[in-house]
Write a protein that holds these residues in place. Structure first.
Motif, short mmCIF file in Angstrom:
data_model
loop_
_atom_site.label_atom_id
_atom_site.label_comp_id
_atom_site.label_asym_id
_atom_site.label_seq_id
_atom_site.Cartn_x
_atom_site.Cartn_y
_atom_site.Cartn_z
N ALA A 178 12.19 -8.36 39.98
CA ALA A 178 13.33 -7.94 39.17
C ALA A 178 13.22 -8.49 37.75
N LEU A 179 12.84 -9.78 37.62
CA LEU A 179 12.70 -10.37 36.28
C LEU A 179 11.59 -9.69 35.49
N VAL A 180 10.52 -9.31 36.17
CA VAL A 180 9.44 -8.57 35.49
C VAL A 180 9.98 -7.23 34.97
N ALA A 181 10.78 -6.56 35.79
CA ALA A 181 11.34 -5.27 35.39
C ALA A 181 12.32 -5.41 34.23
N PHE A 182 13.05 -6.56 34.21
CA PHE A 182 14.06 -6.76 33.16
C PHE A 182 13.45 -7.29 31.86
N ALA A 183 12.19 -7.65 31.86
CA ALA A 183 11.58 -8.30 30.70
C ALA A 183 11.60 -7.42 29.45
N ILE A 184 11.56 -6.12 29.64
CA ILE A 184 11.49 -5.22 28.48
C ILE A 184 12.87 -4.89 27.92
N MET A 185 13.94 -5.34 28.57
CA MET A 185 15.29 -4.98 28.16
C MET A 185 15.63 -5.37 26.72
N PRO A 186 15.27 -6.57 26.22
CA PRO A 186 15.58 -6.89 24.82
C PRO A 186 14.95 -5.89 23.84
N PHE A 187 13.71 -5.49 24.11
CA PHE A 187 13.07 -4.50 23.24
C PHE A 187 13.77 -3.14 23.36
N PHE A 188 14.17 -2.80 24.57
CA PHE A 188 14.88 -1.54 24.78
C PHE A 188 16.18 -1.51 23.99
N LEU A 189 16.95 -2.60 24.05
CA LEU A 189 18.23 -2.66 23.32
C LEU A 189 18.01 -2.57 21.82
#
Length: 642
Positions: A178-189
């Motif tokens: 899950a943390l690996v999947a969430f890692a890109i979230m800051p860039f996405f935002l």
């Protein structure tokens, strides 16, 4: 808040709360829709689990199992999967239907409230606001609120619920993946914020340019006769194409942002899938996790980016809704300047005495919009005093006739210290040049506007003390350009009053001489008229308007505004003959430029630049040799050779 400022705000909590007020009557339906939303979220979030269990327990089990058992397990999982999808289908159907049902009822409530408000607003509001702009409040702006409720607000809740559900399932299944999947979230935002700001500016430019195109279209269609008369088609087409070209460029900018947004979000989703496969694949190789878990996580990642993408898209719905809500509530909050008092007097009959007592009236302050002439004019201020001039031996005005100083302010006065009295049953004519204030007198008696100073009284009571419904029921107005609605002649004459019988309609039409042309029409009184009475001559419309006024005001006041100004001589004679019969026994006020039509009235009031200059009978005013005598001489001696 100005429209441009509204576009700069993506969300306004105060406006949102006010919109939600319209949702309260339907809280049961909304509650059921939210319950269906929860069910739909759970079923959507549980879908990847079936992939995991099918792979780990039937397709690639860790333990060696009989083939029949694996088939049975796979059949059971597929059956449960289909059952869950059926529940999801029912929940989605219920949610969509209920929210759309609520949205349409809210649309109905808003439109009804706006229309009722527009019906109550005084005519001065329409002097300052174009009709085309007001129509958008009840059409496109209301529709934007509907999209906010059905698509934006509920969609936002659904997307958040789905995101929370998916992330919860992912963390429970394997927090490392899950943390690996969430890692890109800051860039996405960061990326979506950048794109969102660009789309906001593009949408803002598009809406403003669209407003200009609509305004130009409305103006050109309204003035198509003048356009064709002066051969302005090429010029108008060039101007419209220029505005349309600006709108096209704005839409191209929006398309560029959309073309960038969706592929970029999709690409970032694929990057996340790649990260999950890279890390999760290694875990599968090391037998730390199962293959089914990895496949389920891949599906979760793909599902997660869909609501994230939708959330960014909801920004446009919110932005349009906030701008529309600002305009709608600005209209609903408009002060009703002409409104009934709580203690408004109810009245059945009027005797018909009218008093103007030192009336000062202006449509607005200097520099503000003025009426277009339909129900009012204007007089330019000249800084002089207003004086009431006594008619020879016939002063019937209340109060002194001394000089009245002009109030010291910046109002653009149309009437200046006007005082006169009309006795019950008396026939009065108002004459004067265009802009002298004649039609303003009519508007004040009917209380389409309120005076700034002084008082207008009927039967000794200020018109502001009467209920508007009772006041206007007693007043019949025939305008220079009568308005007829789309529908039959009968419906135009009855105007929804079912107490008026067809026999009474025919009787009144015969009385005014309108029956001759009506009976020659294909369907007679059931003939359908087009918009604004298209297909009828001006004289025929005048006769219908006169018949309508008599039908709805049988015995009180009859006020006529240039009723014969635009008709031929034969029709004028018919109308004049009808007028003389109708005015008998009624307090009547006639406005006329052609002085021949008012020789037989009891008294003539002469206006100039908003002042009552002279009054008396036709012969008295001619003998006096004043302003009226000059008007008469110009019109009939020099003009017609009399």
């Amino acid at each position: 808040m100005h429209e441009e400022e509204a576009f700069k705000k993506s969300f306004d909590a105060k406006l949102a709360r006010r919109i939600l007020v319209y949702v309260r009557p339907y809280w049961k339906q909304v509650g059921l829709a939210l319950l269906a939303l929860v069910v739909s979220t759970l079923t959507a979030a549980s879908t990847p689990l079936f992939l995991k269990y099918a792979i780990d327990n039937a397709i690639v089990p860790r333990e060696v199992l009989p083939l029949a058992q694996r088939y049975e397990t796979l059949l059971l999982i597929c059956s449960l999967f289909l059952a869950v999808r059926v529940v999801d289908f029912i929940a989605n159907y219920a949610q969509t239907y209920l929210i759309s049902w609520v949205g349409q009822h809210i649309l109905y409530d808003l439109r009804s409230e706006i229309f009722a408000k527009l019906q109550r607003l005084h005519l001065g509001y329409y002097d300052r606001n174009p009709v085309g702009r007001l129509m958008t409040r009840i059409t496109s702006d209301v529709d934007a609120i509907n999209q906010f409720i059905t698509g934006g607000l509920v969609g936002l809740i659904a997307d958040f619920a789905l995101i929370v559900g998916l992330m919860t399932f992912m963390l429970v299944l394997d927090w490392r993946l899950a943390l690996v999947a969430f890692a890109i979230m800051p860039f996405f935002l960061a990326v979506t914020t950048w794109i969102r700001n660009g789309m906001r500016e593009a949408y803002r430019a598009m809406r403003l340019r669209l407003a200009k195109v609509n305004a130009s279209l409305q103006e050109n269609l309204a003035g198509v006769q003048t356009t064709q008369l002066f051969l302005r088609e090429p010029k108008n087409e060039s101007q419209f194409n220029l505005l349309s070209s600006d709108l096209r460029r704005a839409w191209v900018d929006i398309i560029k942002w959309f073309a960038l947004f969706f592929p970029l979000v999709g690409f970032m989703g694929e990057i996340t899938v790649a990260l999950v496969l890279w890390y999760g694949g290694g875990q599968v190789v090391q037998q730390a996790i199962t293959l089914g878990l990895l496949v389920a996580f891949t599906d979760y990642v793909r599902q997660l980016f869909q609501p994230l993408q939708d959330l960014s898209d909801k920004f446009n719905i919110f932005q349009a809704a906030m701008a529309s809500a600002e305009r709608i509530f600005g209209l609903l909050d408009t002060e009703e300047e002409v409104a009934d008092k709580p203690s408004a007097q109810q009245v059945e009959r009027f005797r018909g005495q009218i008093d103007f007592e030192n009336v000062w009236f202006a449509y607005g302050k200097r520099g503000e919009a003025k009426p277009d002439g339909t129900l009012g004019g204007e007089a330019k201020p000249d800084g002089t005093m207003s004086r009431s001039i006594k008619a020879e031996g016939r002063d019937t005005r209340p109060g002194p006739s001394a000089l009245t100083p002009e109030p010291k302010d910046d109002w653009d006065w149309v009437l200046r210290g006007v005082s006169f009295r009309v006795r019950p049953g008396e026939k009065i004519a108002l004459v004067g040049a265009t802009g002298a204030g004649k039609t303003s007198v009519i508007s004040l008696i009917a209380r389409f506007y309120d005076v700034q100073q002084g008082a207008v009284k009927i039967d000794g009571v200020d018109v502001r003390e009467y209920a508007q419904r009772d006041l206007r029921r007693a007043i019949g107005i025939v305008l220079q350009d009568p308005f007829l609605f789309s529908g039959t002649i009968e419906s135009n004459l009855r105007l929804g009053d079912d107490r008026i019988t067809l026999e009474r309609i025919k009787e009144v039409c015969a009385f005014v001489g309108a029956d001759e042309f009506i009976e020659r029409l294909p369907q007679g009184y059931q003939t359908v008229l087009h918009e604004r009475g298209g297909g009828l001559s001006t004289g025929q419309k005048q006769l219908l308007a006169l018949a309508r006024a008599i039908l709805h005001n049988p015995d009180i006041l009859l006020i006529l505004d240039e009723a014969t100004a635009n008709v031929d001589s034969e029709t004028e004679q018919k109308i004049q003959a009808a007028l003389y019969r109708v005015m008998e026994g009624r307090t009547s006020i006639v406005i006329a430029h052609r002085l021949s039509t008012i020789r037989h009235v009891d008294r003539i009031l002469v206006f100039r630049k908003g002042k009552l200059l002279e009054e008396g009978s036709h012969d008295e005013l001619l003998r006096k040799g004043g302003y009226y005598a000059k008007l008469y001489e110009l019109q009939y001696v020099h003009g017609s050779g009399e």
